[in-house]
Design a protein around this motif. Structure first.
Motif, short mmCIF file in Angstrom:
data_model
loop_
_atom_site.label_atom_id
_atom_site.label_comp_id
_atom_site.label_asym_id
_atom_site.label_seq_id
_atom_site.Cartn_x
_atom_site.Cartn_y
_atom_site.Cartn_z
N LEU A 1 0.82 -1.20 0.00
CA LEU A 1 0.00 0.00 0.00
C LEU A 1 0.86 1.26 0.00
O LEU A 1 0.52 2.25 -0.66
CB LEU A 1 -0.93 0.00 1.21
N GLU A 2 1.96 1.25 0.71
CA GLU A 2 2.84 2.42 0.71
C GLU A 2 3.37 2.69 -0.69
O GLU A 2 3.47 3.85 -1.12
CB GLU A 2 4.01 2.20 1.68
N THR A 3 3.69 1.64 -1.42
CA THR A 3 4.18 1.81 -2.79
C THR A 3 3.08 2.35 -3.69
O THR A 3 3.30 3.25 -4.51
CB THR A 3 4.71 0.48 -3.35
N LEU A 4 1.87 1.81 -3.56
CA LEU A 4 0.76 2.25 -4.39
C LEU A 4 0.38 3.70 -4.09
O LEU A 4 0.01 4.45 -5.00
CB LEU A 4 -0.45 1.34 -4.18
N LEU A 5 0.45 4.09 -2.83
CA LEU A 5 0.13 5.47 -2.46
C LEU A 5 1.11 6.46 -3.09
O LEU A 5 0.76 7.62 -3.34
CB LEU A 5 0.14 5.62 -0.94
N ALA A 6 2.31 6.00 -3.40
CA ALA A 6 3.31 6.86 -4.03
C ALA A 6 3.12 6.96 -5.54
O ALA A 6 3.77 7.76 -6.19
CB ALA A 6 4.72 6.33 -3.73
N LEU A 7 2.21 6.15 -6.10
CA LEU A 7 1.94 6.21 -7.54
C LEU A 7 1.36 7.57 -7.89
O LEU A 7 0.34 7.99 -7.32
CB LEU A 7 0.95 5.10 -7.92
N GLN A 8 1.96 8.27 -8.82
CA GLN A 8 1.60 9.66 -9.10
C GLN A 8 0.47 9.75 -10.11
O GLN A 8 0.67 10.13 -11.27
CB GLN A 8 2.84 10.42 -9.56
N ALA A 9 -0.71 9.39 -9.67
CA ALA A 9 -1.91 9.50 -10.49
C ALA A 9 -3.11 9.54 -9.56
O ALA A 9 -3.05 9.03 -8.43
CB ALA A 9 -2.02 8.32 -11.45
N GLU A 10 -4.19 10.16 -10.01
CA GLU A 10 -5.42 10.17 -9.21
C GLU A 10 -5.98 8.76 -9.19
O GLU A 10 -6.18 8.14 -10.23
CB GLU A 10 -6.42 11.14 -9.81
N LYS A 11 -6.27 8.24 -8.02
CA LYS A 11 -6.60 6.82 -7.90
C LYS A 11 -7.47 6.55 -6.67
O LYS A 11 -7.56 7.37 -5.75
CB LYS A 11 -5.31 6.01 -7.76
N ILE B 1 5.06 -4.83 -5.30
CA ILE B 1 4.61 -4.15 -6.52
C ILE B 1 5.68 -3.20 -7.05
O ILE B 1 6.40 -2.56 -6.29
CB ILE B 1 3.30 -3.37 -6.24
N LYS B 2 5.80 -3.15 -8.35
CA LYS B 2 6.61 -2.15 -9.03
C LYS B 2 5.65 -1.22 -9.75
O LYS B 2 4.92 -1.64 -10.64
CB LYS B 2 7.56 -2.80 -10.05
N ASN B 3 5.65 0.06 -9.38
CA ASN B 3 4.69 0.99 -9.97
C ASN B 3 4.85 1.14 -11.48
O ASN B 3 3.91 1.47 -12.18
CB ASN B 3 4.79 2.35 -9.28
N LYS B 4 6.05 0.86 -12.00
CA LYS B 4 6.23 0.94 -13.45
C LYS B 4 5.37 -0.10 -14.15
O LYS B 4 4.94 0.11 -15.29
CB LYS B 4 7.70 0.76 -13.83
N ASP B 5 5.11 -1.24 -13.48
CA ASP B 5 4.23 -2.24 -14.08
C ASP B 5 2.82 -1.70 -14.25
O ASP B 5 2.15 -1.94 -15.26
CB ASP B 5 4.21 -3.52 -13.22
N ILE B 6 2.33 -0.97 -13.24
CA ILE B 6 0.99 -0.38 -13.33
C ILE B 6 0.96 0.65 -14.46
O ILE B 6 0.01 0.69 -15.25
CB ILE B 6 0.59 0.27 -11.99
N VAL B 7 2.01 1.47 -14.54
CA VAL B 7 2.07 2.48 -15.60
C VAL B 7 1.98 1.81 -16.97
O VAL B 7 1.23 2.24 -17.85
CB VAL B 7 3.37 3.30 -15.48
N MET B 8 2.73 0.75 -17.18
CA MET B 8 2.77 0.10 -18.48
C MET B 8 1.51 -0.71 -18.76
O MET B 8 1.17 -0.97 -19.92
CB MET B 8 4.01 -0.78 -18.61
N LEU B 9 0.80 -1.14 -17.73
CA LEU B 9 -0.50 -1.78 -17.93
C LEU B 9 -1.54 -0.77 -18.40
O LEU B 9 -2.38 -1.06 -19.25
CB LEU B 9 -0.99 -2.42 -16.63
#
Length: 291
Positions: free
Chosen positions: A85-95, A158-166
């Motif tokens: 969750l800490e990693t996902l919260l750092a994802l720079q997008a509205e979510k 989780i690697k946030n770059k994976d979410i970005v590329m998805l």
């Protein structure tokens, strides 16, 4: 499957902060054409995906609902959930982050509640009893509001770059669905030859029945365009599986991309693996006869 009422009372302005790290990611996709019968191809699409960055900037001025819904079915996940969750919260997008607790008996609930008090992006959905991952997934999808819905199933690191590329090829209009796979470039180290052989047989049967060219049936991370998900949701059973979703998407002619993942998933014992493959095989037979 109907989505719940609008969250207008908790809407917050849309913000996306573009960073150099997100634009430097080199995309690598396998393109699957569904029922068109075309062979899978591997192609870089940097130029096309640049449209996604422009879209994010445009939406930042007008969007009133989350761009991303991150759906996370959980059961006894206290060991890895806080870091995730800490990693996902750092994802720079509205979510919005939807945690579906499927009757956990450890301290998963208290972990989520504590973080939820600090971060309004986190929403906790609870099952009073353990109903299984399929039911938890269904609950999370029904409650999601994002334009793109990302499912994280059993992901522990989780690697946030994976979410970005998805997400980017969906925003760019390249496809409706992106599946993440650890089997595109190589097999996971923990899989034995017998495990690989079973997965290969079941995946080939699925591909033959649906016209897809997937590397593996099960995907721990997948992203859906909102309208693609809404189109199949009313037809999905309460015990929906990856097999059923792929059959439904293929029958609707939805375009599917597949990309390699760096994110780690929860390791399964041999018993858990063979049980899930048995369930997958039964699902394949049932849906192949139905479709």
């Amino acid at each position: 499957m109907e989505r719940s009422e609008s969250k207008t009372g908790s809407e917050i302005p849309f913000r996306v902060r573009n960073t150099e790290s997100s634009t430097q990611i080199k995309p690598y996709y396998r393109v699957h054409a569904g029922n068109s019968g075309s062979s899978a191809t591997e192609q870089p699409i940097e130029a096309t995906l640049s449209h996604a960055d422009a879209l994010l900037q445009h939406e930042s001025q007008s969007c009133t609902e989350p761009m991303l819904s991150l759906v996370i079915p959980t059961y006894n996940a206290q060991r890895w959930l806080p870091a995730l969750l800490e990693t996902l919260l750092a994802l720079q997008a509205e979510k919005e982050i939807l945690i579906v607790d499927d009757g956990s008996t450890d301290s998963t609930l208290s972990v989520v509640k504590a973080l939820g008090e600090k971060h309004p992006e986190i929403t906790l959905l609870q099952h009073d009893t353990h109903l299984g991952r399929c039911a938890a997934l269904q609950t999370g999808l029904a409650a999601s509001f994002g334009k793109v819905v990302v499912v994280l199933d059993g992901v522990t690191d989780i690697k946030n770059k994976d979410i970005v590329m998805l997400v980017k090829p969906i925003l760019a209009g390249c496809c409706d669905v992106v599946y993440g796979s650890h089997h595109i470039l190589s097999y996971p180290d923990q899989e034995t030859r017998w495990m690989q052989a079973i997965e290969q047989v079941l995946t080939r049967i699925l591909n033959f029945c649906t016209g897809q060219h997937l590397s593996n049936i099960e995907s721990p991370m997948k992203a859906f365009r909102r309208n693609a998900l809404d189109a199949i949701s009313p037809k999905i059973s309460r015990g929906t599986t990856d097999v059923e979703m792929i059959f439904r998407l293929s029958a609707g002619g939805r375009r599917i991309y597949e990309m390699p993942l760096d994110s780690a998933v929860e390791k399964k014992s041999s018993g858990q693996f063979f049980w899930r493959q048995a369930v997958t095989a039964m699902g394949l037979l049932r849906h192949a006869l139905r479709f």
